[in-house]
Design an enzyme around this catalytic site. Structure first.
Site, mmCIF file in Angstrom:
data_model
loop_
_atom_site.group_PDB
_atom_site.id
_atom_site.type_symbol
_atom_site.label_atom_id
_atom_site.label_comp_id
_atom_site.label_asym_id
_atom_site.label_seq_id
_atom_site.Cartn_x
_atom_site.Cartn_y
_atom_site.Cartn_z
ATOM 1 N N ASP A 29 39.966 41.421 43.228
ATOM 2 C CA ASP A 29 39.414 40.199 43.813
ATOM 3 C C ASP A 29 39.190 40.418 45.310
ATOM 4 O OD1 ASP A 29 39.540 36.932 42.824
ATOM 5 O OD2 ASP A 29 39.355 37.369 44.966
ATOM 6 N N GLY A 92 39.240 24.683 38.866
ATOM 7 C CA GLY A 92 39.184 25.593 40.010
ATOM 8 C C GLY A 92 38.208 26.736 39.858
ATOM 9 N N GLN A 93 37.288 26.639 38.892
ATOM 10 C CA GLN A 93 36.319 27.719 38.700
ATOM 11 C C GLN A 93 35.238 27.649 39.777
ATOM 12 O OE1 GLN A 93 34.423 27.817 34.825
ATOM 13 N NE2 GLN A 93 33.503 29.819 35.203
ATOM 14 N N HIS A 99 35.727 34.799 33.650
ATOM 15 C CA HIS A 99 36.547 35.902 34.153
ATOM 16 C C HIS A 99 38.011 35.515 34.052
ATOM 17 C CE1 HIS A 99 35.528 33.192 37.466
ATOM 18 N NE2 HIS A 99 36.737 33.439 37.932
ATOM 19 N N HIS A 101 41.813 36.271 35.814
ATOM 20 C CA HIS A 101 42.571 36.801 36.934
ATOM 21 C C HIS A 101 43.846 37.446 36.371
ATOM 22 C CE1 HIS A 101 40.461 34.205 40.045
ATOM 23 N NE2 HIS A 101 40.188 33.531 38.944
HETATM 24 P P1 5GP Z 1 37.467 31.379 40.172
HETATM 25 O O1 5GP Z 1 37.778 30.504 41.345
HETATM 26 O O2 5GP Z 1 36.040 31.147 39.690
HETATM 27 O O3 5GP Z 1 38.460 31.309 39.064
HETATM 28 O O4 5GP Z 1 37.554 32.853 40.697
HETATM 29 C C1 5GP Z 1 36.517 33.511 41.340
HETATM 30 C C2 5GP Z 1 37.134 34.645 42.105
HETATM 31 O O5 5GP Z 1 36.119 35.581 42.411
HETATM 32 C C3 5GP Z 1 37.765 34.229 43.425
HETATM 33 O O6 5GP Z 1 39.152 34.562 43.406
HETATM 34 C C4 5GP Z 1 36.983 35.000 44.476
HETATM 35 O O7 5GP Z 1 37.797 35.473 45.522
HETATM 36 C C5 5GP Z 1 36.385 36.132 43.669
HETATM 37 N N1 5GP Z 1 35.113 36.635 44.144
HETATM 38 C C6 5GP Z 1 34.022 35.887 44.479
HETATM 39 N N2 5GP Z 1 33.005 36.693 44.855
HETATM 40 C C7 5GP Z 1 33.456 37.969 44.745
HETATM 41 C C8 5GP Z 1 32.852 39.239 45.003
HETATM 42 O O8 5GP Z 1 31.704 39.354 45.407
HETATM 43 N N3 5GP Z 1 33.631 40.336 44.789
HETATM 44 C C9 5GP Z 1 34.916 40.242 44.344
HETATM 45 N N4 5GP Z 1 35.582 41.385 44.165
HETATM 46 N N5 5GP Z 1 35.504 39.052 44.080
HETATM 47 C C10 5GP Z 1 34.786 37.923 44.296
#
Ligand code: 5GP
Ligand code: ZN
Length: 113
Positions: A29, A92-93, A99, A101
């Site tokens: 991340d 929180g998406q 994806h 984590h």
């Molecule tokens: P969500 O909040 O949708 O569950 O998680 C999205 C995650 O993607 C976040 O933790 C954010 O830091 C990560 N993220 C967003 N853009 C990028 C990127 O361009 N590269 C990487 N490696 N992580 C990303």
């Protein structure tokens, strides 16, 4: 399609890849919230858990196989870790490509906020 995780998965955006096969890709991340914070991303563009159907459910089992493998390789298996999928706004998406984590390397808090 203007999807950041599709671009990482298809190599348009270069990122260090920790694991890849025909179904998924895994990378760190960009904004880690734990010492180990890896994203496991199906290559198929599925918006969220709400959009899973048919064969997609086998894909999610595959994600857990990869999570187990990475947890072992990254040294967080025995201490313990967390696998998180955020779904839609209240969940929180922020990236609308499903994806998971993989979080570890510290004592995780419960309950999450
Ligand atoms: P969500 O909040 O949708 O569950 O998680 C999205 C995650 O993607 C976040 O933790 C954010 O830091 C990560 N993220 C967003 N853009 C990028 C990127 O361009 N590269 C990487 N490696 N992580 C990303
Ligand atoms: Zn996508």
């Amino acid at each position: 399609m203007d999807c950041i995780f599709c671009k990482i998965a298809n190599g348009t955006i270069k990122t260090e890849i920790l694991y890849e096969d025909e179904k998924v890709v895994a990378f760190r991340d960009i904004n880690p919230v734990a010492p180990v914070h890896v994203l496991i991303v199906p290559k198929k563009h599925i918006e969220s858990a709400l959009k899973l159907e048919g064969e997609d459910f086998n894909l999610i089992g595959h994600v857990f196989m990869v999570a187990k493998k990475l947890a072992n390789e990254l040294g967080i298996a025995e201490d313990g870790f967390r696998i998180v999928n955020n779904c839609n706004r209240a969940g929180g998406q922020t990236v609308m490509h499903i994806h998971f984590h993989l979080l570890g390397g510290q004592d995780m808090q419960w309950p999450p906020g």
